[in-house]
Design an enzyme around this catalytic site. Structure first.
Site, PDB file in Angstrom:
ATOM      1  N   CYS A  13     -27.939  18.811   4.525  1.00 34.59           N
ATOM      2  CA  CYS A  13     -27.249  20.373   5.425  1.00 34.59           C
ATOM      3  C   CYS A  13     -28.840  20.345   7.107  1.00 34.59           C
ATOM      4  O   CYS A  13     -29.054  19.991   6.945  1.00 34.59           O
ATOM      5  CB  CYS A  13     -27.668  21.553   4.684  1.00 34.59           C
ATOM      6  SG  CYS A  13     -26.934  23.316   5.041  1.00 34.59           S
TER       7      CYS A  13
ATOM      8  N   CYS B 231     -13.248  17.647   5.282  1.00 36.72           N
ATOM      9  CA  CYS B 231     -13.230  17.651   6.147  1.00 36.72           C
ATOM     10  C   CYS B 231     -13.983  18.593   6.985  1.00 36.72           C
ATOM     11  O   CYS B 231     -14.282  19.643   7.282  1.00 36.72           O
ATOM     12  CB  CYS B 231     -11.371  18.311   6.480  1.00 36.72           C
ATOM     13  SG  CYS B 231     -11.295  17.826   8.447  1.00 36.72           S
TER      14      CYS B 231
HETATM   15 ZN    ZN Z   1     -27.697  24.659   3.260  1.00 36.34          ZN
END
Ligand code: ZN
Length: 149
Positions: free
Chosen positions: A65, A137
Site C-alpha cells: 500500500c 484491478c
Molecule cells: Zn494502506
C-alpha cells in the site's frame, strides 16, 4: 483461496479483521502523498489505463500500500489482463484487503480497499483466470513495489 462468493459475503456481512490499523488525518495524508496518489487512494480516483508505472512490470516482489506500506499483493499472483491496470488473482493474505459494494456510475461493483488504512485501491471482478476466477484491478498509484533482491 478467496472466491467471488467469499468476497460478496465480506462486502455484505463485514470484512476480516486486519493485523493492525493505520489512521491519519486528511492533512497528514496530503503531506505524505503526491497529488495523484492522494486523489486515487483518499478520494477514490482512477488513473488512466496504461498510465501506471506498475502496469507492465513483472519483477519479483511485493506490492505494498502506498499509504501505509502494508503488503497487499505478490508478483506471483500478478497477471497480464490487457486492461491497462495491474491485475492480480488473489490478495497476499485474506485480511489484507477490505471489500465494499460500490454503486457509483449506475453499476454494481465491489470496491477494493487497504484493510489497514482504507486506501482506495480499485475493484475486483469475477472474470479472472482459474482457479480463483478473480481479477483484482488495481491502480498503480495505490501501490509501491518492494523488490525481492
Ligand atoms: Zn494502506
Amino acid at each position: 483461496m478467496l472466491t467471488w462468493k467469499k468476497i460478496i459475503n465480506f462486502s455484505i456481512k463485514g470484512n476480516p479483521i486486519p493485523d493492525k490499523r493505520v489512521e491519519k488525518t486528511v492533512a497528514e495524508w496530503k503531506a505524505q502523498l503526491t497529488p495523484e496518489q492522494f486523489r486515487i487512494t483518499r478520494l477514490k480516483g482512477t488513473e488512466r489505463p496504461h498510465s501506471g508505472a506498475l502496469c507492465s512490470i513483472h519483477e519479483a516482489g511485493k506490492y505494498n500500500c502506498v499509504c501505509c506500506n502494508t503488503p497487499l499483493f505478490d508478483s506471483t499472483i500478478k497477471f497480464e489482463s490487457g486492461t491497462g491496470w495491474p491485475s492480480f488473482t488473489q490478495p497476499i493474505t485474506e485480511n489484507a484487503i477490505k471489500y465494499e459494494r460500490d454503486t457509483a456510475f449506475g453499476m454494481v461493483r465491489v470496491e477494493v480497499m487497504c484493510n489497514t488504512c482504507d486506501a482506495h485501491l480499485g475493484h475486483v471482478f469475477p472474470d479472472g483466470p482459474e482457479p480463483s476466477g478473480l481479477r483484482y484491478c488495481i491502480n498503480s498509484e495505490s501501490m509501491q513495489l518492494e523488490k525481492v533482491l
